[in-house]
Design a protein around this motif. Structure first.
Motif: not given
Length: 389
Positions: A84-99
């Motif tokens: 599974e993948f996910s994209v994380s959106f921190p309010t004070a930083d650039a997005p990250t990707v997780r698998v």
């Protein structure tokens, strides 16, 4: 977030429809999606190390075509794809990707799956240069010779710009049987120095007993993390947004109302009687008696007609926190060519984390849909204000 399980918690609520049959292997399919999503949000993979690590985690299963079917009834994804993948959106930083991957998905027993998973973790540790001490600390607890299901070990890679990935390991509190999950979780917390946190966790997050509040995962950060955490995941059957607000009061400050509003927006309802909501309580060295972070995971694919509705609800939250929705749309386009209204489950969960030290963070979880695509839910779920935006 990967599935909520035991396995029946990740069973589609209705028969799935096969909308496409890719001709590539499982490893090729996931590798293309990983590269596409990373490009979509600006997380480059210049040396291919993350893709190689993904294939290492999959092992021989990487070479399977879709016609061979899933290597096991893995509940990482609804169609039993072991990733599974996910994209994380921190309010004070650039997005990250997780698998996240289940390395032992093709093993013949849960005990063997745990051994395969630990060997795969050691390969990652050698490649990226990190110790596996946190997992070793609880190995005798979570990897018994007679391990029970629904899984043994999952590995997750958190991919960031210009840094080695952070690695997280998920293990199974029900490995000695579902009835012993609370005792296993309590002992694991104590081994990491959080034994004093157990009474408050039990009172606020698991007071209704195992038939309603089930200890789902115990997770540990290994690899490159600024602050290492251990996490406890609890699945709440027949729960509500107001119940989430009550659990979130484990954290100091006025975050409860915000998390309840989040559940109502992305779930489109107050009550969650289908697939359960999931709480994640994270613990760090600075907070020995209370969690330092609380995340609620909403299983949105059971509470929306299709992925277009889910996308719109997630976009509403992104805008509410001042974040751009373009990266989300690019990530969805990198995952599939189908129209979002043609199925439900590409977006499996949407989560919001509140922390005592960090700004809020929204995460959208994406299913590979390698084997099947679930058709839109009928009849249509009631629309909310965010559904058409």
């Amino acid at each position: 977030m990967a599935s909520t399980g035991p396995s029946e918690l990740n069973s589609p609520s209705r028969a799935a429809a096969v909308l496409h049959r890719p001709t590539v292997t499982l490893g090729e399919h996931l590798g293309r999606q990983l590269s596409g999503v990373c490009d979509a949000v600006g997380v480059g993979l210049p040396d291919g190390g993350s893709t190689r690590s993904l294939l290492d985690l999959l092992g021989p299963s990487a070479g399977r075509p879709p016609t061979a079917g899933p290597p096991s009834p893995s509940f990482v994804s609804d169609d039993h794809c072991p990733a599974e993948f996910s994209v994380s959106f921190p309010t004070a930083d650039a997005p990250t990707v997780r698998v996240v991957v289940e390395p032992g998905c093709a093993a013949r027993s849960f005990a063997e799956s745990g051994r395969v998973g630990r060997r795969a973790l050691e390969v990652l540790a050698e490649r990226w240069g990190f110790p596996t001490g946190p997992v070793d600390r609880v190995a005798d607890l979570f990897f018994p010779a007679t391990a029970q299901g629904p899984f043994a070990l999952w590995c997750a890679m958190d991919l960031r710009r210009n840094r080695p990935p952070g690695v997280k390991v998920y293990v199974n509190p029900a490995c000695h049987g579902r009835g012993l999950s609370p005792e296993v979780t309590e002992e694991a917390l104590a081994r990491f120095g959080f034994g004093r946190a157990w009474p408050a966790l039990l009172e606020h997050a698991a007071s209704r007993g195992p038939d309603h509040d089930e200890f789902l995962f115990f997770a540990m950060d290994v690899g490159d993390w600024q602050t290492r955490r251990v996490k406890v995941y609890v699945a709440h059957r027949d729960f509500s947004a107001s119940g989430v607000q009550a659990v979130s009061r484990l954290l100091p400050g006025g975050r409860a109302r915000r998390l309840g509003e989040f559940c109502r927006t992305v779930g489109g309802t107050e009550s969650f009687g289908r697939r359960p909501l999931v709480s994640c309580l994270s613990f760090t060295e600075g907070d020995r008696e209370r969690p330092s972070g609380y995340t609620v995971h909403v299983p949105v694919r059971d509470y929306a007609r299709d992925d277009q509705v889910t996308r719109n609800r997630a976009a509403t939250i992104l805008r509410r926190y001042g974040m751009d929705t373009d990266a989300l749309d690019r990530a969805l386009a990198a995952m599939t060519r189908r129209d979002a209204s043609e199925g439900v489950g590409l977006i499996s969960y949407v989560s919001l984390v509140q922390s005592t030290r960090l700004p809020p963070r929204l995460t959208v979880y994406l299913a590979p849909e390698f084997y099947e695509v679930r058709p839109p839910r009928e009849p249509a779920a009631p629309r909310t204000d965010g559904d058409g935006q």
